[in-house]
Design an enzyme around this catalytic site. Structure first.
Site, PDB file in Angstrom:
ATOM      1  N   HIS A   1      18.736   1.469   1.182  1.00 56.35           N
ATOM      2  CA  HIS A   1      17.295   1.659   1.071  1.00 56.35           C
ATOM      3  C   HIS A   1      16.564   0.341   1.322  1.00 56.35           C
ATOM      4  O   HIS A   1      15.631   0.281   2.119  1.00 56.35           O
ATOM      5  CB  HIS A   1      16.938   2.223  -0.306  1.00 56.35           C
ATOM      6  CG  HIS A   1      15.466   2.368  -0.539  1.00 56.35           C
ATOM      7  ND1 HIS A   1      14.729   3.400  -0.007  1.00 56.35           N
ATOM      8  CD2 HIS A   1      14.589   1.584  -1.218  1.00 56.35           C
ATOM      9  CE1 HIS A   1      13.459   3.257  -0.363  1.00 56.35           C
ATOM     10  NE2 HIS A   1      13.347   2.156  -1.100  1.00 56.35           N
TER      11      HIS A   1
ATOM     12  N   CYS B   1       0.832  -1.209   0.000  1.00 54.85           N
ATOM     13  CA  CYS B   1       0.000   0.000   0.000  1.00 54.85           C
ATOM     14  C   CYS B   1       0.861   1.250   0.000  1.00 54.85           C
ATOM     15  O   CYS B   1       0.476   2.280  -0.529  1.00 54.85           O
ATOM     16  CB  CYS B   1      -0.869   0.060   1.231  1.00 54.85           C
ATOM     17  SG  CYS B   1      -1.340  -1.530   1.814  1.00 54.85           S
TER      18      CYS B   1
ATOM     19  N   MET C   1      -0.283   0.318   8.887  1.00 60.23           N
ATOM     20  CA  MET C   1      -0.688   0.562  10.263  1.00 60.23           C
ATOM     21  C   MET C   1      -2.162   0.250  10.491  1.00 60.23           C
ATOM     22  O   MET C   1      -2.537  -0.333  11.507  1.00 60.23           O
ATOM     23  CB  MET C   1      -0.411   2.036  10.585  1.00 60.23           C
ATOM     24  CG  MET C   1      -0.451   2.329  12.043  1.00 60.23           C
ATOM     25  SD  MET C   1       0.721   1.299  12.899  1.00 60.23           S
ATOM     26  CE  MET C   1      -0.304   0.853  14.278  1.00 60.23           C
TER      27      MET C   1
END
Lengths: 271, 429
Positions: B101, B52, B195
């Protein structure tokens, strides 16, 4: 005898208050249990004091002002002790105990000795009036404490406080549902008390309704609770319901005190 | 031009949610996509990661620049999206930066909520898919496995994971302060993010009765609803379902507030003022903060939840700094290995080249001087070997030094000076 018991009862209520409040603030578990036992002991001793006064006067100690104050406290604590066995509400003890303490303290201050009951005709309407009315008051008193706890919890949640106090207080839903149930029961008993009270008035003074201060106050308080229950059905819940419950109980206390202390009406229990 | 690791993509910081959603790629449909991505070159290895909050391609290629362009084309064609639509939101990493990264992503240091644990699982799933279709060989295999172990190390050695868990368990704890029981309650999930999914999972585990899921992309809503045993509803219609929701978890990156006081007041009226608990985990916020002023409504955003839960900010920052140090050290060690991969074949090629020359010249000499005794022959062998070793000593020492600044220059120089062949397909090793 009864005057020896009352200070003891007072001391125990005070001790329970300290225990409960300290538990609420610090979360120490032993204090909660200890306070509960102390409160139960105070309840038993208060019962003993009421029995002692009744034996001394030869009739149930429910008619004089100090008797009524003490009865009020005793019933409230009794209802709370029953309630906390069924729900996780020990924290309410920190509101019920100081209230009981205040009422018993007032009873002690206004103690006016034994009353001679030979004057009053032995009458079934009197207990039929006082028993439901006082049980109703006591239930409404617990509803008042539940509402205070609700407002406290609400404030914690709105202000986004760290856990602690918030975790020890019951959930808003629990408090709101209990509040509704208690106000309903309290209101029902209060209504019975008013009806039997007017029957008693008819018998004693010849009229069901005579615009006495206590009758007026009771009517106003009754109306307020009626409005509270009605608006509840249309969606007034939570903070507003809690606030109204608190206002209703304040009216109840004011009417009870003012009638007994200020008015010279026939209803007055003092003197 | 030397081979390098390249990462091109977008994340929650560089691209708004509508761009991320348009770029999103479903892991299950990637098999053909990988053929597209690798076969025409210049990519040798590739892993597509699409969650997402991020869509990125990690690749290993001989020509990093061409590889980056190839990845951008791939993202455009896979989604039928013109380049201009997302080009400005792309980040491009190369070499050490790319490795760093990837390690940070795996360790959840690059997540919207730092420390949330889901990203590692997602990364593993995407890696596994790439490995099955053969898009992963030595370098990315090593690089991803290293990133998993780095993530694990950070999880155990720092307290960073505790934050995300504490945030979503704080949400459940608050729900329990408002509601007596969760079994007869309904939760609504608006939008999806690491989250909010974590919070939803916590609620499910705590026995929430019903789950309603809505998302701008309806397919995603259906997917999430299946995962949470919930009901998907089209995004345009979610206000209609709002009165049913006791708990609303919002995670969108919409430019305007998704929930407004007016919308909540309407819902409350229909709910007869039954309380609502709103959890906004979006950054920036998706629910108008003014909603918290409404009676019987409790609105918490991600910072509120972090504040309410017991751990303190300074400690969390200390843990994050510790995690960054671990990443730094692990990047160094991985880089050492990766650079070694370039050095070793160069050294081998160098030795082979020189040895071939020595052998050939020696053979020539031996064929013209047939009367040499075995002792003399041995002497010549030893002499030439010693000369070759003496000459090679210095260049090999330099090649083995692993100085990140000059390494690729030294390798290139050695290859050109000694006219070495480009190393053959390393990945097959």
């Amino acid at each position: 005898m009864e005057l020896i018991l009352l200070p003891l009862v007072l001391a125990l209520y005070l001790a329970a208050t300290v225990g409960f409040v300290t538990h609420l603030l610090t979360g120490r578990e032993q204090l909660r249990r200890l306070a509960l036992w102390v409160l139960a002991a105070a309840f038993a001793l208060d019962a003993a004091a009421i029995v002692a006064r009744s034996l001394a006067s030869g009739a149930p100690a429910i008619t004089s002002f100090h008797d009524q104050l003490s009865l009020f406290a005793w019933l409230t604590v009794g209802i709370y002790l029953w309630l906390q066995r069924r729900y996780p509400l020990t924290v309410l003890g920190s509101l019920v105990s100081p209230m009981a303490f205040l009422f018993v303290l007032s009873a002690y201050v206004f103690y006016s000795g034994n009353r001679d009951f030979t004057r009053s005709p032995n009458n079934l309407w009197l207990p039929a009036h006082i028993a439901p009315a006082f049980l109703g008051y006591a239930i409404l008193a617990v509803a008042f404490c539940i509402s205070l706890a609700y407002l406290l919890q609400e404030q914690q949640l709105k202000a986004k406080r760290k856990s602690g106090l918030r975790q020890r207080l019951p959930s808003l839903e629990t408090l709101d549902e209990l509040n509704f149930r208690f106000v309903t029961w309290g209101f029902a008993l209060f209504t019975i008390g008013i009806i039997t009270g007017s029957a008693l008035a008819k018998q004693r003074w010849g009229a069901f309704w005579s615009w006495e201060p206590v009758q007026l106050w009771s009517l106003v308080t009754w109306l307020l609770y009626a409005i509270l229950l009605h608006t509840r059905l249309t969606g007034w819940r939570g903070r507003r319901a809690a606030t109204l419950t608190i206002v209703g109980f304040a009216l109840l206390v004011v009417s009870f005190l003012s009638v007994n202390l200020l008015s010279a009406g026939r209803h007055s229990a003092v003197g | 031009m030397s081979a390098d690791i390249v990462i091109v993509g977008v994340n929650h910081r560089t691209a708004p949610v509508d761009v991320r959603e348009q770029l999103a790629l479903a892991n299950g449909k990637l098999d053909d996509a990988y053929r597209d991505l690798i076969d025409p070159g210049p990519l040798q290895e590739a892993v597509v990661v699409s969650t997402c909050n991020r869509v990125e391609v990690v690749a290993y290629a001989d020509d990093p620049q061409a590889a980056a362009e190839r990845i951008v084309d791939f993202l455009a064609t896979q989604n039928g999206l013109p380049r201009e639509r997302f080009d400005a939101h792309l980040y491009r990493y190369r070499g050490r930066e790319a490795v760093q990264h990837l390690f940070r992503v795996a360790a959840s240091l690059d997540s919207m909520v730092i420390g949330e644990p889901q990203i590692l699982g997602q990364l593993k799933e995407f890696y596994a898919r790439a490995a099955t279709v053969g898009a992963v060989r030595t370098v990315l295999h090593r690089c991803f496995h290293k990133s998993f172990s780095v993530a694990k190390r950070i999880r155990t050695e720092t307290g960073i994971a505790a934050k995300a868990v504490s945030v979503s368990s704080a949400a459940v704890e608050l729900a329990r302060n408002i509601f007596d029981r969760l079994e007869d309650k309904t939760a609504m999930l608006i939008g999806a993010g690491e989250m909010s999914e974590l919070a939803a999972r916590h609620l499910l585990a705590s026995g929430i009765g019903t789950m309603i899921v809505t998302n701008r992309t309806f397919d995603r809503a259906v997917e999430l609803a299946r995962e949470f045993r919930g009901t998907p509803v089209p995004y345009e219609h979610f206000p209609r379902y709002l009165p049913m929701a006791d708990i609303v978890i919002g995670s969108t990156a919409a430019p305007t507030h998704v929930l407004t006081p007016a919308l909540i007041n309407e819902a409350l009226h229909e709910r007869k003022q039954r309380p609502m608990f709103l959890v906004d985990v979006s950054v920036p916020r998706a629910f108008d903060p003014a909603i918290n002023k409404i009676d019987n409504v409790y609105l918490y955003d991600i910072d509120d939840l972090a504040d309410v839960s017991e751990d303190n900010l300074a400690e969390r920052q200390r843990e994050a700094a510790k995690a960054e140090l671990i990443v730094e050290a692990e990047v160094n060690s991985f880089w050492h290995w990766l650079s070694g991969l370039d050095v070793v074949p160069t050294i081998v090629a160098l030795r082979e080249k020189v040895e071939t020359i020595r052998r050939r010249e020696l053979d020539k000499t031996f064929s013209t001087m047939k009367d040499l005794s075995p002792r003399q022959r041995e002497g010549l062998e030893a002499l030439t070997a010693a000369i070759v070793n003496k000459i090679l000593h210095a260049p090999i020492k330099h090649l083995k030094r692993h100085d990140p600044q000059s390494e690729s220059f030294v390798i290139d120089a050695a290859r050109q000076l000694f006219d070495l062949e480009e190393p053959e397909d390393k990945e097959s090793k």
